[in-house]
Design an enzyme around this catalytic site. Sequence first.
Site, PDB file in Angstrom:
ATOM      1  N   LYS A 186      53.675  32.493  51.809  1.00  0.00           N
ATOM      2  CA  LYS A 186      53.009  32.624  50.806  1.00  0.00           C
ATOM      3  C   LYS A 186      52.185  31.286  50.016  1.00  0.00           C
ATOM      4  O   LYS A 186      50.749  31.994  49.285  1.00  0.00           O
ATOM      5  CB  LYS A 186      54.156  33.581  50.080  1.00  0.00           C
ATOM      6  CG  LYS A 186      54.422  34.380  50.231  1.00  0.00           C
ATOM      7  CD  LYS A 186      55.204  34.839  48.539  1.00  0.00           C
ATOM      8  CE  LYS A 186      55.165  36.785  48.975  1.00  0.00           C
ATOM      9  NZ  LYS A 186      57.351  37.100  49.595  1.00  0.00           N
TER      10      LYS A 186
ATOM     11  N   GLU B 163      55.514  32.119  39.425  1.00  0.00           N
ATOM     12  CA  GLU B 163      54.173  33.194  38.974  1.00  0.00           C
ATOM     13  C   GLU B 163      54.879  33.930  37.639  1.00  0.00           C
ATOM     14  O   GLU B 163      55.953  33.629  37.622  1.00  0.00           O
ATOM     15  CB  GLU B 163      53.981  34.662  39.438  1.00  0.00           C
ATOM     16  CG  GLU B 163      53.350  34.183  41.100  1.00  0.00           C
ATOM     17  CD  GLU B 163      53.402  35.539  42.566  1.00  0.00           C
ATOM     18  OE1 GLU B 163      54.282  36.761  42.172  1.00  0.00           O
ATOM     19  OE2 GLU B 163      52.774  35.137  43.474  1.00  0.00           O
TER      20      GLU B 163
ATOM     21  N   HIS C   6      62.402  48.169  47.459  1.00  0.00           N
ATOM     22  CA  HIS C   6      61.425  47.649  48.209  1.00  0.00           C
ATOM     23  C   HIS C   6      60.723  48.467  49.448  1.00  0.00           C
ATOM     24  O   HIS C   6      60.085  48.128  50.673  1.00  0.00           O
ATOM     25  CB  HIS C   6      61.388  46.309  48.271  1.00  0.00           C
ATOM     26  CG  HIS C   6      61.578  45.262  47.553  1.00  0.00           C
ATOM     27  ND1 HIS C   6      60.795  45.128  46.657  1.00  0.00           N
ATOM     28  CD2 HIS C   6      62.863  44.497  47.252  1.00  0.00           C
ATOM     29  CE1 HIS C   6      61.060  44.152  45.074  1.00  0.00           C
ATOM     30  NE2 HIS C   6      62.400  43.831  46.081  1.00  0.00           N
TER      31      HIS C   6
ATOM     32  N   ARG D 283      48.579  44.898  59.679  1.00  0.00           N
ATOM     33  CA  ARG D 283      49.387  45.974  61.076  1.00  0.00           C
ATOM     34  C   ARG D 283      48.692  47.118  60.782  1.00  0.00           C
ATOM     35  O   ARG D 283      48.071  47.396  59.098  1.00  0.00           O
ATOM     36  CB  ARG D 283      50.775  45.862  61.101  1.00  0.00           C
ATOM     37  CG  ARG D 283      50.984  45.727  59.940  1.00  0.00           C
ATOM     38  CD  ARG D 283      52.669  46.389  59.903  1.00  0.00           C
ATOM     39  NE  ARG D 283      53.221  46.931  58.803  1.00  0.00           N
ATOM     40  CZ  ARG D 283      53.611  46.301  58.093  1.00  0.00           C
ATOM     41  NH1 ARG D 283      53.804  44.730  57.560  1.00  0.00           N
ATOM     42  NH2 ARG D 283      54.094  46.822  56.882  1.00  0.00           N
TER      43      ARG D 283
HETATM   44  C1  MV4 Z   1      56.009  40.697  41.520  1.00  0.00           C
HETATM   45  C2  MV4 Z   1      56.311  41.245  40.450  1.00  0.00           C
HETATM   46  C3  MV4 Z   1      56.058  40.981  39.316  1.00  0.00           C
HETATM   47  N1  MV4 Z   1      55.628  39.642  38.690  1.00  0.00           N
HETATM   48  N2  MV4 Z   1      55.166  39.003  41.009  1.00  0.00           N
HETATM   49  C4  MV4 Z   1      58.016  42.509  44.817  1.00  0.00           C
HETATM   50  C5  MV4 Z   1      57.730  42.339  46.395  1.00  0.00           C
HETATM   51  C6  MV4 Z   1      56.907  41.098  46.685  1.00  0.00           C
HETATM   52  N3  MV4 Z   1      55.929  41.935  47.547  1.00  0.00           N
HETATM   53  C7  MV4 Z   1      56.133  41.240  45.470  1.00  0.00           C
HETATM   54  N4  MV4 Z   1      57.444  41.555  44.546  1.00  0.00           N
HETATM   55  C8  MV4 Z   1      56.774  41.487  43.239  1.00  0.00           C
HETATM   56  N5  MV4 Z   1      56.336  40.532  42.782  1.00  0.00           N
HETATM   57  C9  MV4 Z   1      55.172  38.913  40.019  1.00  0.00           C
HETATM   58  N6  MV4 Z   1      54.399  38.154  39.402  1.00  0.00           N
HETATM   59  C10 MV4 Z   1      57.702  42.133  40.607  1.00  0.00           C
HETATM   60  C11 MV4 Z   1      57.393  42.448  42.329  1.00  0.00           C
HETATM   61  C12 MV4 Z   1      58.269  43.909  42.530  1.00  0.00           C
HETATM   62  C13 MV4 Z   1      57.712  44.605  43.796  1.00  0.00           C
HETATM   63  C14 MV4 Z   1      56.355  45.001  43.407  1.00  0.00           C
HETATM   64  C15 MV4 Z   1      56.135  45.505  44.735  1.00  0.00           C
HETATM   65  C16 MV4 Z   1      56.352  46.695  44.678  1.00  0.00           C
HETATM   66  C17 MV4 Z   1      57.840  47.033  44.226  1.00  0.00           C
HETATM   67  C18 MV4 Z   1      58.402  46.206  43.899  1.00  0.00           C
HETATM   68  C19 MV4 Z   1      59.646  45.863  43.266  1.00  0.00           C
HETATM   69  C20 MV4 Z   1      59.769  44.924  42.807  1.00  0.00           C
HETATM   70  C21 MV4 Z   1      59.225  43.646  41.785  1.00  0.00           C
END
Ligand code: MV4
Length: 678
Positions: A116, A200, A235, A292
Amino acid sequence: MFTKILIANRGEIACRVAATARRMGVKTVAVYSEADAGAKHVAVCDEAVLIGPAAAKDSYLRGDKIIEVAKSLGVQAIHPGYGFLSENAEFAEAVEAAGMVFIGPPGSSMRAMGSKSAAKQLMEQANVPLVPGYHGDDQDPELLQSEANRIGYPVLLKASAGGGGKGMRVVERSEDFQAALASCKREAISSFGDDKVLAEKYLTRPRHIEIQVFADKHGNCVYLHERDCSVQRRHQKVLEEAPAPGMTIERRAAMGEAAVAAARAVGYVGAGTVEFIANQDGSFYFMEMNTRLQVEHPVTEMITGTDLVEWQLRVAAGQPLPKQQHELGINGHAIEARVYAENPEKGFLPSIGTLRFMDVPSHVSFELGGSAGQPAGVRVDSGVREGDAISPFYDPMIAKLIVWGADRNQALSRMAQALSEFHIVGLATNIAFLKRLVEGQAFSSADLDTGLIERNNASLFPAAGPAPKGALALAAVALLDAEQALSVSANPADPWTSTHGWRMNGTYRRQLSFGDEYSATLDTRTYDLKLAYHPHGWVLELDGAAHPLALVGKQGGEYAIRLDGAALYGTVRRDGELLHVFTGGQHYTLHYNDPMAHAGEIEAAGGRLTAPMPGKVVAVIAKDGQSVKKGEPLVIMEAMKMEHTIAAPSDGLVEEILYQVGDQVADGAPLLAFKAAA
Ligand code: MV4
């Protein structure tokens, strides 16, 4: 183009790839595990090779064996599907080193996106928007704290090696920072073997919007617009759609161009997805890149009129992209729902078992489909057929249901209709949950964010009401039809050919008793009804009221009836003592309290005794080879904090006990082999 490819995957995606290969005249080799010898993906490919035991680590993850099989069969390329080896850089490189083509990006692109922090540094250089934050190498706790204070709370700590929501901590206040950091690092080291973290700004109501990108080996790279995948649960994506509601032309271009820049920055080739999180105001930030083809790619295919697997094969074979950016428009709206073998009422626990019945929606196209430039209205991508089992070894997805409409409202109503017509008997599914979700206020008005499901918990899990009289009438009609008692009404002039139903003098009256299916969360009800045959037709008596009833037509398990003068239509599927009634978009499971079912019997004669529900074996009383008397306890299971004794259904022989004390047992799993005495 290749003449023969190997598909290093199983299930729905293996079948999906095979469908396109067949259309293109490319031969396919399937690989399969011992659990999948009879699987659909084996049947739809031209050749198939067994590669190992059921556990994925011994079969679908055995890159060495798969490459060996591919070489020995003269395969030119390997398609990894998604999951398993699809994002394994070493595997991609080993395929190429063995003289074949990996249908996916170079290993170097996967590695560049794997970390990341490193990915964020690359994206920063490529001018891809990032969430305000810190992703440096210096991990001094005091420095991290001052960075968090600079970013402003709430702050999200993320494991740099993490993904899919693992290793994340929300920090609300500066005072909580050090404790959260320590906890995040502990989880990161134990889950990923690397305790590097990044910080973040935490977005409180984000949407998940991702861009499909495609690059060829000639330096061309395009975007195929966005998908909104905000509707998730822990997720796991539940619904995906394209285009994203509320997206403007300007923002689409900005996100598309950012995604292409991200792909170019890592030397990308093939199909990829750049994930962004977006604020409700539309501002968006790079999250990660999935190197992918993704599960939800069909919604993009439907709105862009493309076959992304065909694009993958062409690009892998060295051809240029089939279309340029200006040729990629958007036609209508597509929504995908993931149909899972799981039980939403029991915390979405996977449900293992056999698909006793699977009725797919009408007007359906399998895999791609469509005609004359118009996408199919309803598409089902599935790796299983009626009669197949959902095993505990792999992801319990049954199918992807994808609909297309000229606009979002048409797609929504097609989805609701298609879910109503998707009938599965034999295991628990999320279909009713999906229907409530799709029809709910939040999703239908496109009030999307990643918290949608949790926020609407109350309306997504309503208390089950009693079965309505229409469902009971359909169940009764189906039962009597199966017994052919209804032939009386079909031919009342000939009482003599009928074995049931007709009485020389007076009215034939049949009592039927149904019960709600067992559930720990319900007060189960009993429904006592009478069906009376009068010279002028049938009457259903229920709760002291009489309802005229007539069978109007039937086809297979589908019945058209008339109840109280109103037409009613439904499907009834019988699975042992359970009657599954599908009507009005609802699924009612009724237990038929058959007075004859346990008299004498034996259903289990020479067969197996099965677990009545998922649970744990707490005692094994009988021994292999033991002769037992009817009613003798054999095995005791614990489920829902209650013990269930599995007793001998008749005198007979216990041939083999299939579980030990402490074993987890899936719903419907055979517990022992039993042979009834002659
Ligand atoms: C975040 C966020 C809020 N703020 N980053 C969850 C998995 C990873 N791919 C990134 N994720 C998140 N990052 C910041 N700065 C909230 C999430 C997140 C989320 C993101 C995408 C789809 C579903 C989610 C469910 C919970 C939290």
